[in-house]
Design an enzyme around this catalytic site. Structure first.
Site, PDB file in Angstrom:
ATOM      1  N   ASP A 137       0.832  -1.202   0.000  1.00  0.00           N
ATOM      2  CA  ASP A 137       0.000   0.000   0.000  1.00  0.00           C
ATOM      3  C   ASP A 137       0.871   1.258   0.000  1.00  0.00           C
ATOM      4  O   ASP A 137       0.573   2.228  -0.707  1.00  0.00           O
ATOM      5  CB  ASP A 137      -0.921  -0.013   1.222  1.00  0.00           C
ATOM      6  CG  ASP A 137      -1.912   1.143   1.211  1.00  0.00           C
ATOM      7  OD1 ASP A 137      -2.798   1.145   0.334  1.00  0.00           O
ATOM      8  OD2 ASP A 137      -1.794   2.034   2.064  1.00  0.00           O
ATOM      9  N   LYS A 186     -20.874   4.980 -25.976  1.00  0.00           N
ATOM     10  CA  LYS A 186     -19.690   5.584 -25.366  1.00  0.00           C
ATOM     11  C   LYS A 186     -18.852   6.332 -26.407  1.00  0.00           C
ATOM     12  O   LYS A 186     -18.394   7.457 -26.162  1.00  0.00           O
ATOM     13  CB  LYS A 186     -18.841   4.519 -24.664  1.00  0.00           C
ATOM     14  CG  LYS A 186     -19.402   4.050 -23.330  1.00  0.00           C
ATOM     15  CD  LYS A 186     -18.448   3.089 -22.645  1.00  0.00           C
ATOM     16  CE  LYS A 186     -18.980   2.640 -21.289  1.00  0.00           C
ATOM     17  NZ  LYS A 186     -18.931   3.714 -20.269  1.00  0.00           N
ATOM     18  N   HIS A 232     -11.624   3.073 -14.318  1.00  0.00           N
ATOM     19  CA  HIS A 232     -12.653   2.123 -13.925  1.00  0.00           C
ATOM     20  C   HIS A 232     -12.881   2.164 -12.420  1.00  0.00           C
ATOM     21  O   HIS A 232     -12.045   1.694 -11.642  1.00  0.00           O
ATOM     22  CB  HIS A 232     -12.251   0.710 -14.375  1.00  0.00           C
ATOM     23  CG  HIS A 232     -13.226  -0.350 -13.962  1.00  0.00           C
ATOM     24  ND1 HIS A 232     -12.852  -1.653 -13.743  1.00  0.00           N
ATOM     25  CD2 HIS A 232     -14.563  -0.302 -13.721  1.00  0.00           C
ATOM     26  CE1 HIS A 232     -13.909  -2.356 -13.397  1.00  0.00           C
ATOM     27  NE2 HIS A 232     -14.955  -1.553 -13.371  1.00  0.00           N
ATOM     28  N   ASN A 249     -18.107  -0.463  -7.908  1.00  0.00           N
ATOM     29  CA  ASN A 249     -19.370  -0.087  -7.286  1.00  0.00           C
ATOM     30  C   ASN A 249     -19.536  -0.794  -5.931  1.00  0.00           C
ATOM     31  O   ASN A 249     -19.261  -1.994  -5.842  1.00  0.00           O
ATOM     32  CB  ASN A 249     -20.516  -0.461  -8.235  1.00  0.00           C
ATOM     33  CG  ASN A 249     -21.806   0.241  -7.891  1.00  0.00           C
ATOM     34  OD1 ASN A 249     -21.802   1.362  -7.420  1.00  0.00           O
ATOM     35  ND2 ASN A 249     -22.918  -0.423  -8.122  1.00  0.00           N
ATOM     36  N   ASN A 300     -11.452  -7.867 -13.472  1.00  0.00           N
ATOM     37  CA  ASN A 300     -12.477  -8.731 -14.060  1.00  0.00           C
ATOM     38  C   ASN A 300     -11.865  -9.889 -14.849  1.00  0.00           C
ATOM     39  O   ASN A 300     -12.424 -10.982 -14.898  1.00  0.00           O
ATOM     40  CB  ASN A 300     -13.417  -7.921 -14.956  1.00  0.00           C
ATOM     41  CG  ASN A 300     -14.455  -7.168 -14.144  1.00  0.00           C
ATOM     42  OD1 ASN A 300     -14.860  -7.620 -13.079  1.00  0.00           O
ATOM     43  ND2 ASN A 300     -14.881  -6.017 -14.637  1.00  0.00           N
ATOM     44  N   TYR A 302      -8.384  -4.894  -2.936  1.00  0.00           N
ATOM     45  CA  TYR A 302      -9.188  -3.678  -2.932  1.00  0.00           C
ATOM     46  C   TYR A 302     -10.375  -3.743  -3.894  1.00  0.00           C
ATOM     47  O   TYR A 302     -11.378  -3.062  -3.682  1.00  0.00           O
ATOM     48  CB  TYR A 302      -8.318  -2.471  -3.291  1.00  0.00           C
ATOM     49  CG  TYR A 302      -7.399  -2.013  -2.181  1.00  0.00           C
ATOM     50  CD1 TYR A 302      -7.647  -2.327  -0.851  1.00  0.00           C
ATOM     51  CD2 TYR A 302      -6.268  -1.243  -2.451  1.00  0.00           C
ATOM     52  CE1 TYR A 302      -6.809  -1.903   0.157  1.00  0.00           C
ATOM     53  CE2 TYR A 302      -5.421  -0.805  -1.444  1.00  0.00           C
ATOM     54  CZ  TYR A 302      -5.701  -1.142  -0.138  1.00  0.00           C
ATOM     55  OH  TYR A 302      -4.885  -0.717   0.874  1.00  0.00           O
TER      56      TYR A 302
END
Length: 723
Positions: A297, A408, A451, A454, A501, A660
């Protein structure tokens, strides 16, 4: 001069008083490294030999007092044999005891941050005067250890066992007023009055107006608890803290046990109990992993600071597309001091975005973290608009419209016409190629991905995605803005799914293969939650949304057909076709209903099991380890592919992104750290045992090469000789 070193000086003041002053050369902060500890020992020995010494004030030449121990050195120490580590701990404790045993009263002037070993230094003095800007605490349990310089012994005797347990087990940092209320400091004063107030208190102790000997006796004697009180305090606390921390984080309960064992002893014997327990947790895998996370970190923060120094700051931003995501971005930006224009094409969406920001702010007010004036200030920093004209003067734009490449591209091209030539344009996309989105832009060098995860206000990670034409300046400015928003930015290169992802869907792939082979999804969830995940894969799919997961699954299958495509119908397909989209419509692998507090609660749903019979008519039992292997091996291997393909630069960044962005169990350190803990050769052997399941389980060439060389992905810590 009584003592002159590189970290500490000690000199005479008036009236027989001396100043012990911390000011580590060539560093912006004071910290307890080997040099500082050794000089503290020498300075204290010199003080003990002085004639006429009446009192000692302890102070700092930095903006902070002492930020704590140098954890980079500690990580090496923890690798020492137990007897060598014990020698080092005993030597350090002797140094702090020598400070506490000086033949005169002592007062610490706490001017700023005093955490961990820094606050243990404060506790070694008889009294503490804190600046209004100070911040104190013992956060060691967040690193998988607990205070080892006498903190459990001194704090419990100073503020009571119950208060000390709360401080230490939670690892919380305390503002001066809270510390004063508990009795951890003796006075709080304005910064400009700190030194004078500390000296005045010291003179009162010297003159006898304040009984410093009784204070010292309190700190060096046994805890003042009878057996019944002791049992009630410690046994109740152990049960409560164990329930909160869980079995994977032993340090908080270990700290309580240490305090309990030493409660009836005077200081020196109590410190022996502290040291014994400290060594046990320090040598655990949990401590090694959590310390490494702390270092990783700090590494990410250093990257962000370097980026911020290289570019002009973002003073005004914009988010395109309001709604929940846009409102979250607007809230986070304005809350952190960067005003933002929130643009959409209709008033209804703007209202949703503003309502989202208002809801989040109201929660802050309700919890006492913000007042009404602060809420108004944040809301005033959000400018809702339907016009591109309001984008004048904006330094960075976050496009957050629907996840559709045609839409987009159209919005990005139109936006580019209304912003300055040096404004950075970013896209908040989870699946669409940044290189592809840049094709219609006039200034693709000023474009990159940003990115957010949520919900924006909770999730710390922001992936900053470099397209083929993204400039270093665009990346640096986006990284700096993300950090300014209070996020942890990690730069990744463009590919299907980017980093998080891309790694998640092989994990989902392993899950779906298990279901096809007859495993029970509820049992899989329980096993993986026991492994340390905040939720199992079925529950996670429900939270992500089955429609979102189905779309992303198709993107992954197209990008990586050798290992992420399926030759038969999957459970995800069955759920999607049945319009069981998860929490968003109340039904997925589980059914959902709101509890009394309005939170969604999952419950079993027989319909889900009937749907899964479409892909797996027969049920089958799997061991816990089989379930873990079949989900974790694909995730680990995909992480390694991302490293080998330079999608992400370092193992540290890859692991922090998973922690994270996905909630990877922190105590396991991340996918790469988890691999190192298993051992590369053992991991390969296990993966080869699942070779019949396909390419998801095929070890990478880089992994095989490193294993054959006897290597690890994380370098083994340098060892440090005991002081």
């Amino acid at each position: 001069m009584i003592f002159q070193g590189k970290a500490i000086t000690c000199q005479w003041l008036d009236d027989g008083l001396a100043r012990l002053h911390f000011d580590l050369q060539n560093e912006s902060v004071n910290k307890f490294n080997q040099l500082t500890l050794q000089e503290l020992k020498q300075a204290t020995e010199n003080l003990q030999k002085l004639d006429g010494l009446q009192g000692v004030i302890i102070s700092s030449g930095k903006d902070s007092f002492i930020v704590g121990a140098d954890i980079t050195e500690f990580l090496g120490l923890f690798n020492h044999p137990e007897e060598e580590l014990r020698q080092w701990v005993d030597n350090a404790l002797a140094i702090f005891n020598a400070v506490e045993d000086l033949p005169c009263p002592t007062v610490t002037a706490v001017n700023g941050i005093a955490l961990g070993g820094g606050f243990e230094m404060c506790l070694s003095s008889d009294f503490r005067v804190a600046s209004e800007k100070a911040l104190v605490g013992l956060p060691e349990t967040k690193l998988g250890i607990y205070p080892g310089f006498g903190g459990t012994v001194r704090l419990s005797r100073l503020i009571g066992a119950d208060n000390a347990i709360e401080w230490i087990a939670s690892g919380s940092q305390k503002k001066p007023d809270a510390a004063l209320k508990d009795g951890a400091v003796d006075a709080v004063v304005a910064p400009e009055n700190l030194d004078a107030s500390a000296i005045a208190l010291l003179k009162d102790a010297v003159s006898g107006k304040i009984d410093w000997r009784s204070r010292r006796a309190q700190k060096t004697g046994p805890l003042q608890l009878n057996p019944i009180e002791s049992m009630m305090v410690f046994e109740g606390a152990k049960a409560f803290v164990a329930g909160k921390a869980g079995p994977n984080y032993p340090a908080p309960v270990a700290a309580i046990k240490s305090m309990q064992k030493g409660a009836t002893f005077p200081r020196d014997q109590a410190l022996e109990c502290e040291a014994t327990g400290f060594i046990k947790v320090a040598k655990s895998d949990v401590a090694a992993n959590l310390v490494q996370l702390f270092l990783s970190d700090q590494y990410l923060k250093s990257i962000a600071k370097k980026a911020a120094k290289s570019v002009a700051p973002v003073k005004k931003a914009s988010v395109l597309g309001a709604g929940i995501m846009g409102g979250g971005v607007a809230y986070q930006s304005s809350r952190k001091g960067v005003p933002i224009v929130m643009k959409d094409i209709n008033d209804g969406a703007l209202e949703i975005g503003l309502n989202e920001a208002s809801k989040l702010l109201s929660q802050q007010v309700k919890r006492g973290r913000m007042d009404a004036a602060g809420m108004a200030k944040v809301l005033n920093g959000i400018n809702p608009t339907l016009s591109y004209d309001e984008l004048q003067g904006v330094d960075l734009v976050v496009e957050a419209v629907v996840e559709n490449p045609k839409v987009k591209k159209m919005v990005l091209a139109e936006t580019e016409k209304h912003i300055a030539a040096d404004t950075i344009l970013t896209s908040n996309t989870s699946t669409i190629s940044i290189t592809s989105l840049a094709e219609g832009l006039q200034r693709p060098e000023n474009f990159c991905g940003m990115h957010f995860f949520n919900p924006v206000h909770k999730m710390p990670l922001v992936e900053v995605i470099r397209g083929e034409k993204s400039s270093d300046a665009a990346i640096a400015r986006t990284v700096a803005y993300a950090a300014k928003m209070g996020k942890t930015p990690i730069v990744v290169n463009d590919c299907p799914g980017f980093l998080v992802n891309r790694i998640l869907f092989p994990y989902f792939g392993g899950f779906q293969k298990l279901l096809s082979d007859g495993a029970d999804f509820a049992r899989i969830d329980k096993v993986m939650e026991k492994f340390g995940w905040p939720m199992g894969p079925a529950y996670l799919m429900d939270v992500v949304g089955m429609d979102t997961a189905h779309h992303a699954d198709a993107v992954m299958a197209e990008g990586f057909p050798d290992r992420m495509s399926y030759d038969q119908k999957t459970a995800l397909d069955a759920m999607f076709e049945a319009e069981r989209f998860g929490q968003k419509n109340g039904k997925g692998f589980y059914a959902y209903e709101k509890d009394r507090r309005g939170k969604l609660k999952k419950k079993p749903d027989p319909i889900a099991y009937e749907l899964i019979k479409q892909v797996s008519p027969e049920s089958k039992e799997f061991s816990d380890q089989e379930i873990i292997d079949r989900l974790m091996i694909p995730m680990v291997l995909e992480t390694l592919r991302c490293l080998e393909e330079n999608i992400v630069a370092t193992p540290q960044e890859a692991d922090m992104a998973l922690i994270y962005g996905l909630g990877f169990p922190p105590f396991r350190g991340g996918a790469v750290r988890y691999l190192d803990s298993i051992g590369l050769r053992d991991f390969i052997a296990t993966a080869e045992g699942y070779a019949d399941l396909g390419a998801l389980y095929t070890p990478t060439a880089g992994l095989i090469e490193k294993a054959e060389a006897g290597g690890n992905y994380y370098p083994k810590s340098e060892t440090v000789k005991p002081a």
